[in-house]
Design an enzyme around this catalytic site. Structure first.
Site, PDB file in Angstrom:
ATOM      1  N   GLY A 105       0.828  -1.204   0.000  1.00 22.44           N
ATOM      2  CA  GLY A 105       0.000   0.000   0.000  1.00 22.44           C
ATOM      3  C   GLY A 105       0.860   1.250   0.000  1.00 22.44           C
ATOM      4  O   GLY A 105       2.042   1.200   0.338  1.00 22.44           O
ATOM      5  N   SER A 108       0.145   9.304   1.412  1.00 16.92           N
ATOM      6  CA  SER A 108       0.754  10.617   1.211  1.00 16.92           C
ATOM      7  C   SER A 108       2.149  10.704   1.812  1.00 16.92           C
ATOM      8  O   SER A 108       3.004  11.421   1.302  1.00 16.92           O
ATOM      9  CB  SER A 108      -0.124  11.701   1.844  1.00 16.92           C
ATOM     10  OG  SER A 108      -1.431  11.654   1.332  1.00 16.92           O
ATOM     11  N   VAL A 112       3.039   1.077   3.025  1.00 16.79           N
ATOM     12  CA  VAL A 112       2.712  -0.036   3.910  1.00 16.79           C
ATOM     13  C   VAL A 112       3.365  -1.276   3.319  1.00 16.79           C
ATOM     14  O   VAL A 112       3.227  -1.542   2.121  1.00 16.79           O
ATOM     15  CB  VAL A 112       1.191  -0.251   4.044  1.00 16.79           C
ATOM     16  CG1 VAL A 112       0.898  -1.394   5.009  1.00 16.79           C
ATOM     17  CG2 VAL A 112       0.508   1.028   4.515  1.00 16.79           C
ATOM     18  N   ASP A 222     -13.482   9.434   8.426  1.00 18.65           N
ATOM     19  CA  ASP A 222     -12.965   9.134   7.083  1.00 18.65           C
ATOM     20  C   ASP A 222     -13.372   7.742   6.617  1.00 18.65           C
ATOM     21  O   ASP A 222     -12.570   7.021   6.016  1.00 18.65           O
ATOM     22  CB  ASP A 222     -11.437   9.282   7.065  1.00 18.65           C
ATOM     23  CG  ASP A 222     -10.879   9.417   5.647  1.00 18.65           C
ATOM     24  OD1 ASP A 222     -11.629   9.872   4.754  1.00 18.65           O
ATOM     25  OD2 ASP A 222      -9.704   9.075   5.430  1.00 18.65           O
TER      26      ASP A 222
END
EC number: 2.7.11.1
Length: 431
Positions: A105, A108, A112, A222
């Site tokens: 992953g 910004s 990951v 979020d």
């Protein structure tokens, strides 16, 4: 006969001295490198580190300058600044403790990675963030907030768990549960939409996770398919707590404009104070997307989409049950004071007729068989991760600490901005 002048003798003496200094500097550098390698070998040997004499050597403090010893001592750091590793068998975590295997992953501020702990042979998802990038965008408060939230929700089945966190001079490391069933976003892209029973199951597990966060006075803010993972059995796992807002009590509000455009609630767009019901709006938007394939007020034009969220009536196609229509109308109510969850928070969602088929006790104990099984064969099965990530090479810098002799002033400044970030769980959490 050659007569050496005074100037010539001085030049000769200077040349000899310069040569001796160069030799001495080279010798000291070689010794320093050798000593550094030696200390690194000791530090990486768990048996050697337990020896009392080795521990006393590694804990030696540098000598203080005489004039500084009489100076007024600096005040002790505040509790929020202290690095609290806790009583743990691994209190000094470092990048070299891991084999970093694959990028799974990107965000910004970093990546990951799938990593295997060398000593434990356990697999983790390690979130590696660049301090300088965080400071440049002034996001250090959000990062520390994410760490704080992760510490609180480690016990909930539908929230990703933090095992420990540590830092080098230039990076932050979150060592998290490794979840490899894929993002809900990935599965929605493949299948376009879900049947109602499957959407209900996911919505119930998401609601349970949000309700737990609210019980800790945390607003998630979020919720979107990219932040919802499936584990290897097909259960929901909520991740990425960077936009969470702490200390929001039942009637409390906040006003920061943040979130993802498609899922923003009207009160956020109006820049009005908002409360926990912002999460129930987002749940409605995600449930709508699971049933219909797109967010409820979606437009490629962001300005038009914002106008739709604020002014356009909710339109529901007739291919869902009445209870599904009713729960969507309640969750996607533009007036937050009339929204489902405004009065009794999670209890209103839990008791809604749409979820009447859900046994909530069985749900929280994972006794309900998920409607979809990702069928992963093991930790190395990456079929549900985007090849855009997994085919990217793992940067060499991820797995090592920077040489302290080469740190720039800006890196040192970044290092000091995250005091208190490192964390290790207490011993009883392993029992």
């Amino acid at each position: 006969m050659t007569v050496k002048t005074e100037a010539a003798r001085d030049t000769l003496t200077y040349s000899r001295m310069r040569g001796m200094v160069a030799i001495l500097i080279a010798f000291m550098k070689q010794r320093r490198m050798g000593l550094n390698d030696f200390i690194q070998k000791i530090a990486n040997n768990s048996y050697a580190c337990k020896h009392p004499e080795v521990q006393s050597i590694l804990k030696i403090s540098p000598p203080q300058e005489p004039e500084l010893m009489n100076a007024n001592p600096s005040p002790p750091p505040s509790p929020s600044q202290q690095i609290n590793l806790g009583p743990s068998s691994n209190p000094h975590a470092k990048p070299s403790d891991f084999h970093f295997l694959k990028v799974i992953g990107k965000g910004s501020f970093g990546k990951v990675l799938l990593a295997r702990h060398k000593a434990e042979e356990a697999f983790y998802a390690v979130k590696v963030l660049q301090k300088k990038a965080i400071l440049k965008k002034k996001e250090e408060k959000h990062i520390m907030s994410e760490r704080n939230v992760l510490l609180k929700n480690v016990k909930h089945p539908f929230l990703v768990g933090l095992h420990f966190s540590f830092q080098t001079a230039d990076k932050l490391y979150f060592v998290l549960d490794y979840i490899n069933g894929g993002e809900l976003f990935y599965h929605l892209q493949r299948e376009r939409c879900f049947l109602e029973p499957r959407a209900r199951f996911y919505a119930a597990e998401i609601a349970s996770a949000l309700g737990y966060l609210h019980s800790l006075n945390i607003v998630y803010r979020d919720l979107k398919p990219e932040n919802i993972l499936l584990d290897s059995q097909g259960h929901i796992v909520l991740t990425d707590f960077g936009l969470c807002k702490e200390n929001i009590e039942h009637n409390g509000t906040t006003s920061t404009f943040c979130g993802t455009p498609e899922y923003l609630a009207p009160e956020v767009l109006h820049k009005q104070p908002y409360d926990r019901t912002v999460d129930w709006w987002c749940l409605g938007a995600v449930l709508y997307e699971m049933l219909y394939g797109l967010p409820p007020f979606y437009s490629r034009n962001t300005a038009e989409m914002y106008d739709n969220i604020l002014n356009k009536p909710l339109q529901l196609k007739p291919n869902i049950t009445n209870s599904a229509r009713h729960v969507l109308e309640g969750l996607l109510q533009k007036d937050r004071t009339k929204r489902l969850g405004a009065k009794d928070d999670f209890m209103e969602i839990k008791n809604h007729v749409f979820f009447s088929l859900i046994n909530w006790e069985d749900l929280i104990n994972k006794k309900i068989t998920p409607p979809f099984n990702p069928n992963v064969s093991g930790p190395s099965d990456l079929r549900h991760f985007d090849p855009e990530f997994t085919e990217e090479p793992v940067p060499n810098s991820i797995g090592r600490s920077p040489d302290s002799l080469l740190l720039t002033a800006s890196v040192k400044e970044a290092a000091e901005a995250f005091l208190g970030f490192s964390y290790a769980p207490p011993m009883d959490s392993f029992l």
